[in-house]
Design an enzyme around this catalytic site. Structure first.
Site, PDB file in Angstrom:
ATOM      1  N   TYR A  13       0.984  -0.909   0.284  1.00 44.89           N
ATOM      2  CA  TYR A  13       0.088   0.219  -0.305  1.00 44.89           C
ATOM      3  C   TYR A  13       0.650   1.760  -0.505  1.00 44.89           C
ATOM      4  O   TYR A  13       0.128   2.254   0.180  1.00 44.89           O
ATOM      5  CB  TYR A  13      -0.855  -0.442   1.238  1.00 44.89           C
ATOM      6  N   HIS A  18      -4.326   6.263  -1.028  1.00 41.06           N
ATOM      7  CA  HIS A  18      -5.385   5.821   0.947  1.00 41.06           C
ATOM      8  C   HIS A  18      -4.562   5.599   1.787  1.00 41.06           C
ATOM      9  O   HIS A  18      -4.511   6.372   2.483  1.00 41.06           O
ATOM     10  CB  HIS A  18      -5.716   4.518   0.420  1.00 41.06           C
ATOM     11  N   ASN A 111     -13.593   5.986   5.006  1.00 45.88           N
ATOM     12  CA  ASN A 111     -14.495   5.268   5.803  1.00 45.88           C
ATOM     13  C   ASN A 111     -13.304   4.308   6.907  1.00 45.88           C
ATOM     14  O   ASN A 111     -14.499   3.942   8.420  1.00 45.88           O
ATOM     15  CB  ASN A 111     -14.443   3.468   4.921  1.00 45.88           C
TER      16      ASN A 111
END
Length: 192
Positions: A13, A18, A111
């Site tokens: 990631y 994100h 989220n």
């Protein structure tokens, strides 16, 4: 103060939209000369003092959608209230290369922030949102936020990360969150 950067742990990631919150938190840590290399409360973190005030910098390792678990633990173990916490995170609702800061509010479509609010029962967190929005055509949102930032968007994102970190460091020195909001909320507007 508790300063939290949201993201997903692991090499897979790194450099994704994100993980803009992680990148901004790393830039703050670099600017004040610390490393988030301790483990606890579901996070990588460090503790330091700025102008005689205790400051904890943290990157939850619970994955984005469960960020609230770590934030709740960090608040509890350090004796901070939500009002004493600022959260750095990506936002697809604002363009890449821009920033937005608020003293409190809803999670919007994010989220990670939904998890923070659900776990703590509070919306009183200060936040600095780092733009991750661009024309994605027909690509799914999930695929975009987990994709690597490249090209012009990387340059724009790097500038926003640097500006967010500088604004946080200044705020740690002077305590003026209104000034931080003015600085962040005008950054990048001339480009869009």
């Amino acid at each position: 103060m508790l300063i939290v950067g949201l993201g997903n742990p692991g090499e897979k990631y790194e450099g994704t939209y994100h993980n803009l919150g992680f990148a901004a938190l790393d830039a703050v840590a670099d600017a004040i000369g610390v490393k988030t290399d301790r483990k606890g409360d579901g996070a990588l973190y460090c503790k330091t003092y700025v102008n005689g005030r205790k400051v904890v910098l943290a990157k939850p390792q619970t994955f984005m959608n469960l960020s609230g678990e770590s934030v709740r633990m960090l608040l509890g173990s350090n004796g901070f209230s939500p009002e004493e916490c600022v959260i750095l995170y990506d936002d697809v609702e604002i363009p890449v290369g821009t920033l937005r800061a608020r003293a409190s509010g809803s999670a919007g479509t994010h989220n990670g922030m939904r998890s923070v609010i659900a776990e703590t029962g509070s919306t009183a967190f200060k936040r600095v949102r780092i733009g991750a929005g661009f024309d994605r055509g027909r690509a799914q949102l999930r695929d975009i936020v987990l994709s690597k930032i490249r090209g012009e968007n990387k340059e724009l994102a790097d500038g926003a990360i640097s500006e967010a970190a500088a604004a946080i460091v200044r705020w740690l020195e002077d305590g003026d969150f209104d000034a931080l909001m003015r600085r962040c909320n005008t950054y990048g507007k001339e480009k869009h």
